[in-house]
Scaffold this motif. Structure first.
Motif, PDB file in Angstrom:
ATOM      1  N   GLU A 142       0.951  -1.213  -0.154  1.00 20.75           N
ATOM      2  CA  GLU A 142       0.053  -0.012   0.005  1.00 20.75           C
ATOM      3  C   GLU A 142       0.857   1.351  -0.150  1.00 20.75           C
ATOM      4  OE1 GLU A 142      -2.435  -0.242   3.335  1.00 20.75           O
ATOM      5  OE2 GLU A 142      -3.779  -2.003   2.676  1.00 20.75           O
ATOM      6  N   SER A 143       2.105   1.183   0.684  1.00 19.80           N
ATOM      7  CA  SER A 143       3.026   2.310   0.846  1.00 19.80           C
ATOM      8  C   SER A 143       3.523   2.675  -0.498  1.00 19.80           C
ATOM      9  CB  SER A 143       3.980   2.201   2.032  1.00 19.80           C
ATOM     10  OG  SER A 143       4.857   3.401   1.876  1.00 19.80           O
ATOM     11  N   LEU A 144       3.927   1.560  -0.968  1.00 15.88           N
ATOM     12  CA  LEU A 144       4.718   1.668  -2.431  1.00 15.88           C
ATOM     13  C   LEU A 144       3.740   2.198  -3.391  1.00 15.88           C
ATOM     14  CD1 LEU A 144       6.656  -1.643  -2.469  1.00 15.88           C
ATOM     15  CD2 LEU A 144       7.611   0.640  -2.573  1.00 15.88           C
ATOM     16  N   ALA A 145       2.309   1.825  -3.371  1.00 19.97           N
ATOM     17  CA  ALA A 145       1.586   2.337  -4.485  1.00 19.97           C
ATOM     18  C   ALA A 145       1.091   3.896  -4.244  1.00 19.97           C
ATOM     19  CB  ALA A 145       0.121   1.559  -4.150  1.00 19.97           C
ATOM     20  N   ARG A 146       1.450   4.423  -3.008  1.00 15.26           N
ATOM     21  CA  ARG A 146       1.402   5.635  -2.734  1.00 15.26           C
ATOM     22  C   ARG A 146       2.461   6.699  -3.292  1.00 15.26           C
ATOM     23  NH1 ARG A 146      -1.248   3.892   1.926  1.00 15.26           N
ATOM     24  NH2 ARG A 146       0.665   4.389   3.096  1.00 15.26           N
ATOM     25  N   ILE A 147       3.702   6.206  -3.756  1.00 14.36           N
ATOM     26  CA  ILE A 147       4.789   6.745  -4.117  1.00 14.36           C
ATOM     27  C   ILE A 147       4.527   7.691  -4.850  1.00 14.36           C
ATOM     28  CG2 ILE A 147       7.131   6.825  -4.830  1.00 14.36           C
ATOM     29  CD1 ILE A 147       7.346   4.019  -3.472  1.00 14.36           C
ATOM     30  N   GLN A 148       3.639   7.479  -6.087  1.00 14.35           N
ATOM     31  CA  GLN A 148       3.396   8.300  -7.274  1.00 14.35           C
ATOM     32  C   GLN A 148       2.741   9.471  -6.893  1.00 14.35           C
ATOM     33  OE1 GLN A 148       2.810   5.888 -11.020  1.00 14.35           O
ATOM     34  NE2 GLN A 148       3.217   4.388  -9.771  1.00 14.35           N
ATOM     35  N   GLU A 149       1.972   9.427  -5.837  1.00 14.62           N
ATOM     36  CA  GLU A 149       1.125  10.559  -5.447  1.00 14.62           C
ATOM     37  C   GLU A 149       1.812  12.092  -4.947  1.00 14.62           C
ATOM     38  OE1 GLU A 149      -1.172   9.344  -2.160  1.00 14.62           O
ATOM     39  OE2 GLU A 149      -2.126   7.706  -3.305  1.00 14.62           O
ATOM     40  N   ASN A 150       2.868  11.623  -4.522  1.00 14.19           N
ATOM     41  CA  ASN A 150       4.058  12.837  -4.258  1.00 14.19           C
ATOM     42  C   ASN A 150       5.279  12.324  -3.864  1.00 14.19           C
ATOM     43  OD1 ASN A 150       5.572  14.907  -3.241  1.00 14.19           O
ATOM     44  ND2 ASN A 150       3.671  16.036  -2.605  1.00 14.19           N
ATOM     45  N   VAL A 151       6.241  11.887  -4.893  1.00 14.27           N
ATOM     46  CA  VAL A 151       7.657  11.233  -4.591  1.00 14.27           C
ATOM     47  C   VAL A 151       8.358  11.844  -3.708  1.00 14.27           C
ATOM     48  CG1 VAL A 151       9.689  10.236  -6.027  1.00 14.27           C
ATOM     49  CG2 VAL A 151       7.381  10.378  -7.283  1.00 14.27           C
ATOM     50  N   LEU A 152       8.575  13.010  -3.885  1.00 13.31           N
ATOM     51  CA  LEU A 152       9.560  13.711  -2.676  1.00 13.31           C
ATOM     52  C   LEU A 152       9.036  13.671  -1.341  1.00 13.31           C
ATOM     53  CD1 LEU A 152      10.865  16.296  -4.827  1.00 13.31           C
ATOM     54  CD2 LEU A 152      11.898  14.080  -4.750  1.00 13.31           C
ATOM     55  N   GLU A 153       7.668  13.789  -1.296  1.00 16.96           N
ATOM     56  CA  GLU A 153       7.039  13.852   0.175  1.00 16.96           C
ATOM     57  C   GLU A 153       7.354  12.368   0.794  1.00 16.96           C
ATOM     58  OE1 GLU A 153       2.608  14.176   2.094  1.00 16.96           O
ATOM     59  OE2 GLU A 153       3.280  15.365   0.164  1.00 16.96           O
ATOM     60  N   TRP A 154       7.064  11.269  -0.244  1.00 18.28           N
ATOM     61  CA  TRP A 154       7.056   9.862   0.288  1.00 18.28           C
ATOM     62  C   TRP A 154       8.589   9.622   0.849  1.00 18.28           C
ATOM     63  CZ3 TRP A 154       9.704   5.568  -0.098  1.00 18.28           C
ATOM     64  CH2 TRP A 154       8.950   4.285   0.307  1.00 18.28           C
ATOM     65  N   VAL A 155       9.688  10.032   0.126  1.00 15.93           N
ATOM     66  CA  VAL A 155      10.986   9.676   0.379  1.00 15.93           C
ATOM     67  C   VAL A 155      11.294  10.530   1.769  1.00 15.93           C
ATOM     68  CG1 VAL A 155      13.480  10.115  -0.294  1.00 15.93           C
ATOM     69  CG2 VAL A 155      11.515   9.198  -2.005  1.00 15.93           C
ATOM     70  N   THR A 156      10.952  11.816   1.735  1.00 14.77           N
ATOM     71  CA  THR A 156      11.286  12.639   2.894  1.00 14.77           C
ATOM     72  C   THR A 156      10.812  12.064   4.230  1.00 14.77           C
ATOM     73  OG1 THR A 156      11.042  14.611   1.711  1.00 14.77           O
ATOM     74  CG2 THR A 156      11.003  15.005   3.999  1.00 14.77           C
ATOM     75  N   LYS A 157       9.603  11.496   4.112  1.00 11.58           N
ATOM     76  CA  LYS A 157       8.747  10.781   5.468  1.00 11.58           C
ATOM     77  C   LYS A 157       9.568   9.458   5.814  1.00 11.58           C
ATOM     78  CE  LYS A 157       4.254  13.025   5.014  1.00 11.58           C
ATOM     79  NZ  LYS A 157       3.043  12.784   4.723  1.00 11.58           N
ATOM     80  N   TYR A 158       9.884   8.774   4.498  1.00  4.29           N
ATOM     81  CA  TYR A 158      10.492   7.517   5.007  1.00  4.29           C
ATOM     82  C   TYR A 158      11.781   7.578   5.315  1.00  4.29           C
ATOM     83  CZ  TYR A 158      11.213   2.498   4.180  1.00  4.29           C
ATOM     84  OH  TYR A 158      11.242   1.059   4.311  1.00  4.29           O
ATOM     85  N   GLN A 159      12.587   8.621   4.776  1.00 11.07           N
ATOM     86  CA  GLN A 159      13.916   8.775   5.144  1.00 11.07           C
ATOM     87  C   GLN A 159      14.151   9.360   6.779  1.00 11.07           C
ATOM     88  OE1 GLN A 159      16.535   7.971   4.121  1.00 11.07           O
ATOM     89  NE2 GLN A 159      18.407   9.272   4.107  1.00 11.07           N
ATOM     90  N   THR A 160      13.170  10.164   6.852  1.00  5.73           N
ATOM     91  CA  THR A 160      12.906  10.661   8.244  1.00  5.73           C
ATOM     92  C   THR A 160      12.865   9.491   9.362  1.00  5.73           C
ATOM     93  OG1 THR A 160      12.067  12.912   7.486  1.00  5.73           O
ATOM     94  CG2 THR A 160      11.769  12.271   9.890  1.00  5.73           C
ATOM     95  N   ALA A 161      12.085   8.655   9.082  1.00  5.99           N
ATOM     96  CA  ALA A 161      11.508   7.641   9.963  1.00  5.99           C
ATOM     97  C   ALA A 161      12.439   6.445   9.833  1.00  5.99           C
ATOM     98  CB  ALA A 161      10.296   6.968   9.420  1.00  5.99           C
ATOM     99  N   HIS A 162      13.132   6.112   8.788  1.00  7.55           N
ATOM    100  CA  HIS A 162      14.040   5.011   8.652  1.00  7.55           C
ATOM    101  C   HIS A 162      15.494   4.999   8.142  1.00  7.55           C
ATOM    102  CE1 HIS A 162      10.353   2.843   9.458  1.00  7.55           C
ATOM    103  NE2 HIS A 162       9.708   3.571   8.584  1.00  7.55           N
ATOM    104  N   HIS A 163      15.750   6.327   7.557  1.00 11.83           N
ATOM    105  CA  HIS A 163      17.216   6.615   6.995  1.00 11.83           C
ATOM    106  C   HIS A 163      17.801   5.428   6.116  1.00 11.83           C
ATOM    107  CE1 HIS A 163      17.449   9.462  10.187  1.00 11.83           C
ATOM    108  NE2 HIS A 163      16.910   8.714  11.175  1.00 11.83           N
TER     109      HIS A 163
END
Length: 210
Positions: A139-160
């Motif tokens: 489900e998370s991967l399917a949402r990447i295209q909604e806002n790529v950079l926002e997804w990366v930022t949130k994931y990076q903040t949580a999991h580096h």
């Protein structure tokens, strides 16, 4: 039911029921092979054999459900998905887990046939590395295209999970208007990080055992 009949030694009913199931699961040739017939001689082995047939049937049914729910968007048959999944099993990902994840990824309707294998690998990697179910990872991967950079930022903040160079590459793809390449880069990075962790674990385990 078949496992129960085998455990009770009721081979007449067992054989008839197995034939019906095998015909439905396209496994009749397996049942009638020397190996399949040999299993019929022992209750425990026969029960295991039936369990594998049933599990395979359930996995193919999950593929069919995913295809039906997305109106065949992915462009593959259940048989093709099963064949594709065979190449993804590893020491850290059993075939049943791979097929479950693949069905969940396909059911999102967010990935084409060309993307399915990589998306499945990424879902398995996320599940293993951050401790979520493969359904949530899909489900998370399917949402990447909604806002790529926002997804990366949130994931990076949580999991580096990404290096600075990887984040820059993803950002450049987005700036170029190539979001498909950005999504692919994200999934590749997730998969590769997981593989490095798994390889390191195997290496250290070997050192401990030696």
């Amino acid at each position: 039911m078949l496992a129960h009949e085998a455990s009770q030694g009721n081979w007449t009913r067992f054989a008839g029921s197995m034939g019906v199931l095998a015909e439905r699961t396209d496994a009749l040739s397996m049942v009638l092979s020397p190996v399949g017939l040999g299993f019929g001689a022992a209750a425990a082995a026969a029960a295991f054999f039936v369990t594998q047939i049933v599990k395979g049937y359930e996995q193919v049914e999950a593929f069919n459900h995913a295809l039906s729910s997305t109106n065949g968007y992915i462009g593959l048959s259940a048989g093709q998905m099963a064949e594709m999944s065979n190449g993804l099993q590893s020491s850290t990902a059993h075939l049943s887990d791979v097929r479950e994840a693949m069905a969940q990824v396909a059911a999102t309707g967010a990935f084409t046939a060309d993307e399915l294998q990589l998306a499945t690998r990424a879902a398995l990697a996320m599940s293993s590395d951050i401790g979520i179910g493969t359904d949530k990872a899909a489900e998370s991967l399917a949402r990447i295209q909604e806002n790529v950079l926002e997804w990366v930022t949130k994931y990076q903040t949580a999991h580096h999970a990404f290096t600075a160079a990887q984040v820059e590459e993803i950002d450049n793809f987005v700036k170029q208007g190539n979001e498909a390449a950005a999504v692919k880069a994200i999934m590749l990075d997730l998969s590769n990080v997981h593989q490095r962790i798994a390889d390191d674990a195997d290496k250290h385990m070997g050192s401990v055992l030696s």
